[in-house]
Motif scaffolding. Structure first.
Motif, short mmCIF file in Angstrom:
data_model
loop_
_atom_site.label_atom_id
_atom_site.label_comp_id
_atom_site.label_asym_id
_atom_site.label_seq_id
_atom_site.Cartn_x
_atom_site.Cartn_y
_atom_site.Cartn_z
N GLN A 33 0.85 -1.21 0.04
CA GLN A 33 -0.11 -0.04 -0.07
C GLN A 33 0.71 1.36 -0.09
N ILE A 36 0.33 3.97 -2.78
CA ILE A 36 -0.85 4.83 -2.67
C ILE A 36 -0.60 6.12 -1.94
N LEU A 40 -0.59 9.92 -3.26
CA LEU A 40 -1.47 10.88 -2.48
C LEU A 40 -0.22 12.29 -2.14
N SER A 122 -5.33 12.15 4.36
CA SER A 122 -6.02 11.57 3.10
C SER A 122 -5.99 10.11 3.02
N TYR A 123 -4.82 9.43 3.06
CA TYR A 123 -4.62 8.05 3.14
C TYR A 123 -5.78 7.43 4.13
N TYR A 126 -8.85 7.20 2.47
CA TYR A 126 -8.65 6.34 1.28
C TYR A 126 -8.95 4.83 2.09
N ARG A 130 -11.96 2.40 1.04
CA ARG A 130 -11.87 1.04 0.50
C ARG A 130 -12.34 -0.17 1.58
N LYS A 136 -10.81 1.34 -5.90
CA LYS A 136 -9.68 1.96 -5.63
C LYS A 136 -9.47 3.16 -6.43
N PHE A 140 -9.41 6.81 -4.47
CA PHE A 140 -7.79 7.49 -4.49
C PHE A 140 -8.45 8.88 -4.81
N LEU A 144 -7.94 12.28 -2.66
CA LEU A 144 -6.98 13.26 -2.86
C LEU A 144 -7.82 14.59 -2.96
#
Length: 217
Positions: A33, A36, A40, A122-123, A126, A130, A136, A140, A144
């Protein structure tokens, strides 16, 4: 059931959900991961690049120098106000920036750290999307987009207000710990019979502590 990228998704006639094991379970998921998070961070850094290149300070940032001149954290003009407001930890989190910043370049470095906070937050967005079985690419793009909202733009550019990003990030980790508890006890549980599994669970304790720190910041 679909798997991969650190997620296991279950679907039935009523819908579906994904279990995320990235934060607390399998360390191998970090490697799968990591792209990702870095993607970002890269997009957010490009979006906020002007914020870390200018020679500017907001009014409250100037007051950080008075804090350094006073030699103690409570020299900050709003320190006691934050305590009366019910957020006593906010002044203490601001204090390190006061003793670090000596120039516009130092302020820009602190803003860069704020972008890291925003990318991490932000992650977490995400991951939550998910977990809800959002595709995905959609997860994302939404994460973002949330990271570029005006409120976060102000938080990044203001050295003082970016502590709110840290508070939001801590709250996000509190949620992830609570999610771990929910997954541990399962869907079919009895509060009367399993309350000790919830109260004395180390992730429950961590979630509560993190939530309190976030609310007091």
């Amino acid at each position: 059931m679909l798997g991969g990228d650190g997620f296991i998704c279950h679907f039935d006639i009523s819908g579906g959900y994904c279990s995320v094991s990235l934060i607390f379970d399998n360390s191998d998921d970090w490697r799968s991961q990591a792209p990702i998070f870095f993607a970002l961070f890269l997009f957010l850094f490009l979006a906020y690049m002007p914020a870390v290149q200018g020679d500017y300070l907001y009014g409250e940032t100037y007051n950080l120098w008075t804090t350094k001149a006073g030699g103690k954290c409570d020299s900050f003009y709003a320190f006691k106000f934050y305590q009366r407001l019910g957020r006593p930890l906010l002044g203490w989190f601001i204090c390190p920036s006061a003793f670090f910043i000596d120039s516009h370049q130092d302020a820009n470095f602190v803003r860069f750290v704020g972008i890291l906070f925003l990318a991490a937050m932000s992650y977490l967005f995400y991951l939550c999307l998910r977990y809800a079985a959002v595709k995905k690419i959609h997860a994302f793009l939404v994460a973002l987009t949330l990271g570029t909202l005006p409120a976060y733009q102000l938080a990044v550019t203001s050295v003082v207000h970016q502590i709110l990003l840290l508070a939001a990030l801590i709250s996000g980790f509190s949620f992830m710990a609570a999610l771990k508890v929910a997954r541990t006890i399962g869907e079919d549980f009895s509060i009367r019979e399993q309350w000790s599994d919830i109260v004395y669970n180390r992730f429950s304790i961590a979630s509560f502590i993190l939530l309190m720190v976030s609310l007091l910041t």
